[in-house]
Motif scaffolding. Structure first.
Motif, mmCIF file in Angstrom:
data_model
loop_
_atom_site.group_PDB
_atom_site.id
_atom_site.type_symbol
_atom_site.label_atom_id
_atom_site.label_comp_id
_atom_site.label_asym_id
_atom_site.label_seq_id
_atom_site.Cartn_x
_atom_site.Cartn_y
_atom_site.Cartn_z
ATOM 1 N N UNK B 21 0.829 -1.205 0.000
ATOM 2 C CA UNK B 21 0.000 0.000 0.000
ATOM 3 C C UNK B 21 0.865 1.258 0.000
ATOM 4 N N UNK B 22 2.017 1.197 0.709
ATOM 5 C CA UNK B 22 2.950 2.335 0.719
ATOM 6 C C UNK B 22 3.426 2.658 -0.698
ATOM 7 N N UNK B 23 3.625 1.600 -1.508
ATOM 8 C CA UNK B 23 4.095 1.818 -2.877
ATOM 9 C C UNK B 23 2.972 2.368 -3.749
ATOM 10 N N UNK B 24 1.745 1.854 -3.549
ATOM 11 C CA UNK B 24 0.668 2.170 -4.483
ATOM 12 C C UNK B 24 -0.002 3.514 -4.201
ATOM 13 N N UNK B 25 0.022 3.970 -2.948
ATOM 14 C CA UNK B 25 -0.683 5.212 -2.629
ATOM 15 C C UNK B 25 0.001 6.402 -3.274
ATOM 16 N N UNK B 26 -0.814 7.407 -3.622
ATOM 17 C CA UNK B 26 -0.258 8.592 -4.269
ATOM 18 C C UNK B 26 -0.028 9.726 -3.275
ATOM 19 N N UNK B 27 -0.926 9.816 -2.279
ATOM 20 C CA UNK B 27 -0.833 10.949 -1.350
ATOM 21 C C UNK B 27 0.113 10.599 -0.209
ATOM 22 N N UNK B 28 1.033 11.518 0.171
ATOM 23 C CA UNK B 28 2.007 11.194 1.223
ATOM 24 C C UNK B 28 1.365 10.810 2.548
ATOM 25 N N UNK B 29 0.206 11.417 2.889
ATOM 26 C CA UNK B 29 -0.394 11.095 4.196
ATOM 27 C C UNK B 29 -0.899 9.655 4.196
ATOM 28 N N UNK B 74 4.469 16.653 6.701
ATOM 29 C CA UNK B 74 3.533 16.635 5.570
ATOM 30 C C UNK B 74 2.524 17.768 5.722
ATOM 31 N N UNK B 75 2.045 17.955 6.953
ATOM 32 C CA UNK B 75 1.086 19.029 7.217
ATOM 33 C C UNK B 75 1.735 20.393 7.019
ATOM 34 N N UNK B 76 2.964 20.533 7.513
ATOM 35 C CA UNK B 76 3.662 21.824 7.471
ATOM 36 C C UNK B 76 3.927 22.252 6.035
ATOM 37 N N UNK B 77 4.313 21.299 5.186
ATOM 38 C CA UNK B 77 4.649 21.632 3.801
ATOM 39 C C UNK B 77 3.428 21.574 2.899
ATOM 40 N N UNK B 78 2.278 21.155 3.454
ATOM 41 C CA UNK B 78 1.044 21.047 2.690
ATOM 42 C C UNK B 78 1.273 20.202 1.433
ATOM 43 N N UNK B 79 1.843 19.005 1.649
ATOM 44 C CA UNK B 79 2.219 18.151 0.522
ATOM 45 C C UNK B 79 0.980 17.561 -0.129
ATOM 46 N N UNK B 80 0.859 17.765 -1.431
ATOM 47 C CA UNK B 80 -0.276 17.209 -2.160
ATOM 48 C C UNK B 80 0.082 15.884 -2.791
ATOM 49 N N UNK B 81 -0.782 15.421 -3.694
ATOM 50 C CA UNK B 81 -0.504 14.170 -4.400
ATOM 51 C C UNK B 81 0.739 14.333 -5.253
ATOM 52 N N UNK B 82 1.540 13.255 -5.316
ATOM 53 C CA UNK B 82 2.767 13.374 -6.095
ATOM 54 C C UNK B 82 2.435 13.335 -7.579
#
Lengths: 100, 165
Positions: B21-29, B74-82
């Motif tokens: 699942x870690x590999x397949x997910x797109x969103x960092x959270x 992740x929250x601080x940088x507001x990381x979106x989908x890769x």
């Protein structure tokens, strides 16, 4: 009882998945998570060996690995914040300052 | 099939599913949450092995401190989908076979070896012998780690502070 080989094979599988995640991911935070996954896989092998041979040395090494991982996470995430602030992106392909 | 073998297979399946699942997910959270699943499953495996102190440290330090740090960044940088970029050809054609080869070589070497089965020791002796080792044979490395943590704290503060102050 569970044979030690099962634990070691699970450890190898998790390590391989960590390598795949490290290669495939483009987000710098997720790449960092892949490194943590690989460290965890090695920890499992340490504990399995420690129990197989009836010695606690392996567990002590696991504690040291967790300590180093904690220090690494603190410094690494600081570097990630700095990179994201300078490059305005988390994509590793945009961090190409050293590329010719 | 005895009970401990069944528990092992359930926890191993959860750990591998979390890693996939870690590999397949797109969103960092979502990746971070998958990694937490893997870590909790590994803590269960440590309990099954009779290493209850390591299991507790795994939950507290990995599942608690390190992953909270990840989620916080992740929250601080507001990381979106890769974003999907055209990833390099070398990674596609050489990387995956290499990863499979590494995992296969390790698994083959393990399968041929003959090791005694992992025996869960009694709860008290495990932690007692661990602390005896840690504070006798490994006392200098243990003290050195405190310096390592101190340097890491200073490094993180220096890296994260705003420029100009």
């Amino acid at each position: 009882m569970v044979p030690t080989n099962y634990y070691l094979i699970l450890s190898a599988v998790l390590f391989g998945l960590g390598i795949v995640a490290f290669i495939f991911k483009r987000n710098i935070i997720t790449i960092f998570m892949a490194i943590e996954l690989m460290l965890n896989a090695v920890n499992l092998a340490f504990v399995a060996f420690s129990q197989a041979f009836g010695k606690s040395d392996g567990e002590v090494f696991v504690l040291f690995v967790i300590l180093v991982a904690a220090a690494e996470a603190a410094v690494g995430l600081g570097i990630i914040i700095l990179t994201a602030r300078n490059r305005r992106s988390l994509n590793v392909e945009r961090v190409n300052l050293l590329k010719l | 099939m005895n009970a401990s073998l069944g528990i092992f297979f359930v926890l191993a399946a959860v750990a591998v599913a979390g890693a996939v699942s870690l590999i397949l997910q797109r969103h960092p959270i979502h990746c971070a949450l998958s990694l937490i699943v893997v870590m909790v499953a590994l803590a269960g495996l440590y309990l099954l092995l009779g290493a209850e102190f390591v299991a507790a440290v795994q939950i507290i330090v990995y599942g608690g401190a390190i992953m909270v740090l990840f989620v916080f960044v992740i929250m601080l940088l507001n990381a979106g989908e890769e974003e999907r970029t055209n990833f390099s050809k070398i990674a596609a054609y050489a990387g995956i076979p290499m990863a499979v080869a590494v995992a296969g070589l390790i698994a083959a070497a393990i399968a041929r070896s003959s090791l005694p089965p992992a025996q869960a020791t009694t709860v008290l002796t495990s932690t007692k012998s661990l602390s005896m080792l840690l504070f006798r044979e490994f006392v200098y490395p243990f003290e050195l780690t405190s310096f390592l943590i101190l340097v890491a704290i200073l490094g993180a503060i220096v890296l994260a502070q705003r420029e100009g102050n």
